[in-house]
Design a protein around this motif. Structure first.
Motif, PDB file in Angstrom:
ATOM      1  N   ALA A   1      43.639  44.460  18.676  1.00 50.10           N
ATOM      2  CA  ALA A   1      44.332  45.753  18.638  1.00 50.10           C
ATOM      3  C   ALA A   1      45.278  45.773  19.835  1.00 50.10           C
ATOM      4  CB  ALA A   1      43.331  46.889  18.755  1.00 50.10           C
ATOM      5  N   ALA A   2      46.445  46.359  19.647  1.00 44.73           N
ATOM      6  CA  ALA A   2      47.415  46.366  20.744  1.00 44.73           C
ATOM      7  C   ALA A   2      48.231  47.647  20.721  1.00 44.73           C
ATOM      8  CB  ALA A   2      48.341  45.155  20.619  1.00 44.73           C
ATOM      9  N   GLY A   3      48.770  47.986  21.869  1.00 47.62           N
ATOM     10  CA  GLY A   3      49.670  49.123  21.972  1.00 47.62           C
ATOM     11  C   GLY A   3      51.088  48.662  21.666  1.00 47.62           C
TER      12      GLY A   3
ATOM     13  N   THR B   1      47.301  42.531  29.576  1.00 46.52           N
ATOM     14  CA  THR B   1      46.964  43.231  30.827  1.00 46.52           C
ATOM     15  C   THR B   1      45.453  43.221  30.980  1.00 46.52           C
ATOM     16  OG1 THR B   1      46.997  45.351  29.663  1.00 46.52           O
ATOM     17  CG2 THR B   1      48.873  44.859  31.083  1.00 46.52           C
TER      18      THR B   1
ATOM     19  N   TYR C   1      44.171  51.904  30.373  1.00 46.99           N
ATOM     20  CA  TYR C   1      45.436  51.690  29.704  1.00 46.99           C
ATOM     21  C   TYR C   1      46.533  51.706  30.768  1.00 46.99           C
ATOM     22  CZ  TYR C   1      43.073  52.101  25.258  1.00 46.99           C
ATOM     23  OH  TYR C   1      42.256  51.869  24.192  1.00 46.99           O
ATOM     24  N   GLU C   2      47.705  51.277  30.374  1.00 40.60           N
ATOM     25  CA  GLU C   2      48.778  51.105  31.331  1.00 40.60           C
ATOM     26  C   GLU C   2      49.384  52.450  31.737  1.00 40.60           C
ATOM     27  OE1 GLU C   2      48.625  49.599  28.182  1.00 40.60           O
ATOM     28  OE2 GLU C   2      47.403  48.118  29.240  1.00 40.60           O
TER      29      GLU C   2
ATOM     30  N   VAL D   1      51.118  45.272  23.817  1.00 38.01           N
ATOM     31  CA  VAL D   1      50.286  45.024  24.998  1.00 38.01           C
ATOM     32  C   VAL D   1      48.813  45.175  24.634  1.00 38.01           C
ATOM     33  CG1 VAL D   1      50.479  47.445  25.767  1.00 38.01           C
ATOM     34  CG2 VAL D   1      49.965  45.673  27.437  1.00 38.01           C
ATOM     35  N   GLY D   2      47.998  44.283  25.200  1.00 37.97           N
ATOM     36  CA  GLY D   2      46.560  44.358  24.938  1.00 37.97           C
ATOM     37  C   GLY D   2      45.767  43.646  26.012  1.00 37.97           C
ATOM     38  N   MET D   3      44.447  43.735  25.889  1.00 36.13           N
ATOM     39  CA  MET D   3      43.580  43.248  26.966  1.00 36.13           C
ATOM     40  C   MET D   3      42.773  42.006  26.580  1.00 36.13           C
ATOM     41  SD  MET D   3      42.199  46.933  28.280  1.00 36.13           S
ATOM     42  CE  MET D   3      43.261  48.365  28.274  1.00 36.13           C
TER      43      MET D   3
ATOM     44  N   THR E   1      47.812  49.738  17.216  1.00 38.84           N
ATOM     45  CA  THR E   1      46.945  50.895  16.980  1.00 38.84           C
ATOM     46  C   THR E   1      47.496  52.186  17.583  1.00 38.84           C
ATOM     47  OG1 THR E   1      45.703  50.187  18.914  1.00 38.84           O
ATOM     48  CG2 THR E   1      44.776  49.630  16.759  1.00 38.84           C
ATOM     49  N   ASN E   2      48.454  52.066  18.481  1.00 39.79           N
ATOM     50  CA  ASN E   2      48.954  53.257  19.193  1.00 39.79           C
ATOM     51  C   ASN E   2      50.302  52.914  19.828  1.00 39.79           C
ATOM     52  OD1 ASN E   2      46.953  51.567  20.941  1.00 39.79           O
ATOM     53  ND2 ASN E   2      48.310  52.537  22.425  1.00 39.79           N
TER      54      ASN E   2
ATOM     55  N   ALA F   1      52.298  52.427  23.024  1.00 40.88           N
ATOM     56  CA  ALA F   1      51.902  52.137  24.403  1.00 40.88           C
ATOM     57  C   ALA F   1      52.281  53.323  25.296  1.00 40.88           C
ATOM     58  CB  ALA F   1      52.569  50.859  24.878  1.00 40.88           C
TER      59      ALA F   1
ATOM     60  N   LEU G   1      47.084  58.695  25.303  1.00 42.94           N
ATOM     61  CA  LEU G   1      46.346  57.579  24.699  1.00 42.94           C
ATOM     62  C   LEU G   1      44.856  57.850  24.690  1.00 42.94           C
ATOM     63  CD1 LEU G   1      47.914  54.352  26.252  1.00 42.94           C
ATOM     64  CD2 LEU G   1      48.496  55.546  24.163  1.00 42.94           C
TER      65      LEU G   1
ATOM     66  N   VAL H   1      42.805  54.320  18.964  1.00 44.75           N
ATOM     67  CA  VAL H   1      42.808  52.867  18.720  1.00 44.75           C
ATOM     68  C   VAL H   1      41.867  52.533  17.561  1.00 44.75           C
ATOM     69  CG1 VAL H   1      42.149  50.631  19.743  1.00 44.75           C
ATOM     70  CG2 VAL H   1      43.457  52.292  21.098  1.00 44.75           C
TER      71      VAL H   1
END
Ligand code: HPA
Length: 273
Positions: free
Chosen positions: A114-116, A188, A193-194, A210-212, A235-236, A238, A246, A251
């Motif tokens: 899943a990523a922003g 990240t 979240y960022e 972006v994701g973790m 999923t969202n 960023a 967020l 997500v």
């Protein structure tokens, strides 16, 4: 640097004794594909808590299971329930599914997450194939993982993502009539979240999502010689891309909303590999 063959000796011995077949494709299941294995013919499922030395995931919605399954005559290993760097694990624990896949003889590895969405053309619910992955924020750990002197007999140029695998995925999406976006996935560390300022910075340097997770897994997989590709579920928006705050529930809700189409794409990829 850790000698993974030594560290995970009993884990690998255990899995080799439990493995019903040699898997050809490995899939690491991110949010949204958590229960994907249930749609396949499962030969064997093992709880990661029963595997000696396997790290334990603490995140809601991440069940620790390894499935040996079959679909369209393809033998698969699926990892359900990632362990993330932000949970406090070492890099050599985060890449354990990649290491196991390689030890069991897997040739192709598909990562999902899943990523922003950073790219303004992306909306939550989109699927994105990674055209490249940015691991600049985890480079030190990657060096620790691979080791500065561990390149004897190896080529240190990695082919990531694998162009052939990516082409196959693009063709498959087209034939399935699935609108698969493409872009750069940026790692990240989390766990937060960022901030909008961070996202602005990433965007300026080419990030589309972006994701973790994923980048260290992908780099290591490619280093081990497996053909590697990654698909994100956006999923969202960023942080700062929309006014909306967020949340982890957004997500999981979006991932849940598109899980059927994501599953259809992954099944078609399995068939085509
Ligand atoms: N940032 C980082 N990781 C994520 C996000 C995000 O916006 N969405 C899902 N995983």
């Amino acid at each position: 640097m850790v000698d993974l063959n030594f560290k995970y000796k009993s884990l690998i011995e255990f899995l080799k004794s439990e493995t019903p077949f040699k898997p050809e494709l490995s899939i690491i299941l991110g949010s949204g594909l958590g229960d994907f294995a249930e749609q396949l013919q499962i030969h064997k499922s093992i709880s990661t808590s029963d595997i000696p030395g396997y790290p334990v995931s603490t995140v809601v919605g991440h069940k620790g299971k390894i499935h040996f399954a079959e679909y369209e005559n393809k033998k698969l290993i699926l990892f359900q329930g990632r362990v993330h760097f932000y949970e406090g694990y070492n890099i050599n624990e985060c890449i354990i599914p990649v290491f196991i896949s390689h030890k069991l003889g897997v040739k192709n590895l598909l990562l999902t997450n899943a990523a922003g969405g950073i790219n303004k053309n992306f909306t939550p619910g989109d699927l994105m194939l990674a055209t490249s992955l940015n691991g600049i924020l985890i480079k030190k750990e990657l060096t620790d993982l691979i080791g500065l002197t561990n390149l004897a007999g190896k080529d240190n140029f990695i082919n990531l993502p694998d162009p052939e695998f990516n082409n196959l995925i693009k063709t498959t999406a087209k034939s399935e009539n699935i609108n698969l976006k493409q872009g750069v996935y940026w790692f990240t560390k989390g766990p937060t979240y960022e901030t909008p300022a961070e996202i602005k910075f990433f965007a300026k340097y080419g990030a589309d999502a972006v994701g973790m997770s994923t980048v260290h897994e992908a780099v290591y997989s490619s280093y081990l010689g497996m053909k590697t590709a990654a698909i994100s579920c956006i999923t969202n928006f960023a942080s700062g891309i929309s006014d909306q705050k967020l949340s982890h529930s957004e997500v999981t809700e979006t991932a849940d909303r598109v899980k059927n189409i994501f599953a259809r794409l992954v099944k078609a990829i399995i068939k085509a590999v």
